[in-house]
Design a protein around this motif. Sequence first.
Motif, short mmCIF file in Angstrom:
data_model
loop_
_atom_site.label_atom_id
_atom_site.label_comp_id
_atom_site.label_asym_id
_atom_site.label_seq_id
_atom_site.Cartn_x
_atom_site.Cartn_y
_atom_site.Cartn_z
N TYR A 1 0.87 -1.19 0.00
CA TYR A 1 0.00 0.00 0.00
C TYR A 1 0.90 1.23 0.00
O TYR A 1 1.96 1.24 0.63
CB TYR A 1 -0.88 0.04 1.24
CG TYR A 1 -2.06 -0.92 1.21
CD1 TYR A 1 -1.92 -2.24 1.62
CD2 TYR A 1 -3.31 -0.49 0.77
CE1 TYR A 1 -2.99 -3.10 1.59
CE2 TYR A 1 -4.40 -1.36 0.74
CZ TYR A 1 -4.22 -2.66 1.15
OH TYR A 1 -5.30 -3.52 1.12
N GLN B 1 0.80 5.42 0.83
CA GLN B 1 0.02 6.47 1.50
C GLN B 1 0.74 7.80 1.34
O GLN B 1 1.80 8.02 1.92
CB GLN B 1 -0.18 6.14 2.98
CG GLN B 1 -1.13 7.09 3.70
CD GLN B 1 -1.39 6.67 5.13
OE1 GLN B 1 -0.62 5.94 5.73
NE2 GLN B 1 -2.50 7.13 5.70
N ASN C 1 -1.47 13.13 4.04
CA ASN C 1 -2.88 13.49 4.27
C ASN C 1 -3.86 12.70 3.40
O ASN C 1 -4.98 13.17 3.16
CB ASN C 1 -3.10 14.99 4.07
CG ASN C 1 -2.34 15.81 5.09
OD1 ASN C 1 -2.23 15.43 6.25
ND2 ASN C 1 -1.78 16.93 4.66
N GLU C 2 -3.44 11.54 2.97
CA GLU C 2 -4.34 10.66 2.24
C GLU C 2 -4.44 9.32 2.96
O GLU C 2 -3.71 9.05 3.91
CB GLU C 2 -3.86 10.47 0.81
CG GLU C 2 -3.91 11.75 -0.01
CD GLU C 2 -3.54 11.51 -1.46
OE1 GLU C 2 -3.45 12.51 -2.20
OE2 GLU C 2 -3.34 10.34 -1.86
N SER C 3 -5.35 8.48 2.48
CA SER C 3 -5.49 7.14 3.05
C SER C 3 -4.66 6.15 2.24
O SER C 3 -4.24 6.46 1.12
CB SER C 3 -6.97 6.74 3.06
OG SER C 3 -7.49 6.75 1.75
N PRO C 4 -4.41 4.97 2.78
CA PRO C 4 -3.60 3.98 2.04
C PRO C 4 -4.32 3.53 0.77
O PRO C 4 -5.52 3.28 0.77
CB PRO C 4 -3.48 2.82 3.03
CG PRO C 4 -3.84 3.37 4.35
CD PRO C 4 -4.79 4.48 4.12
#
Lengths: 114, 111
Positions: A37, A39, A42-45
Amino acid sequence: GDSVTQTEGLVTLTEGLPVMLNCTYQTIYSNPFLFWYVQHLNESPRLLLKSFTDNKRTEHQGFHATLHKSSSSFHLQKSSAQLSDSALYYCALRSGTGGYKVVFGSGTRLLVSP
Amino acid sequence: NSKVIQTPRYLVKGQGQKAKMRCIPEKGHPVVFWYQQNKNNEFKFLINFQNQEVLQQIDMTEKRFSAECPSNSPCSLEIQSSEAGDSALYLCASSLSAEVFFGKGTRLTVV
């Protein structure tokens, strides 16, 4: 229980150099699913790569990895780093589907500089 | 792009207040997970569901945490009495097969 080890907390590279992020895992199950993953700040995985098949290379967006069950490894590679590759990278393991949870490594921060 | 919808994106609560966040899993995905990502970016598994049933959960911190996934309603995670240490990014994820897809998360700040 299941575990994932990422030995590098921080990798710094100059743009254009190759990337290799290490990942090893432990599980008693013989057919685990391995994931990378990414990331960004300030974002999600976001799922980058996945593999279920031993010794088969999987590729996406210039990154590639090969699951090696003999060494319990799933290292992430890219031939030439770009500035936009700067992010946190997590190796993750899921021993099955359904109720099996995803176990994450501690993450590797990749910083690519000009 | 993930189709897991989490609300709200940001949540600010005082210590001792309830904090509730919601998640709509991707359509057709029967398995839902909640993870907490702390300030050191470490992931902590909290709970997972298959349809409405709890599959696994950790000993949820003196029972201050509760979660449910009712049919025909969003899943939810609630902290009964927020503490400063609960400040984190709470990630909901859903799965149909092996891959797990995350929502954008709810960032909880407890002041």
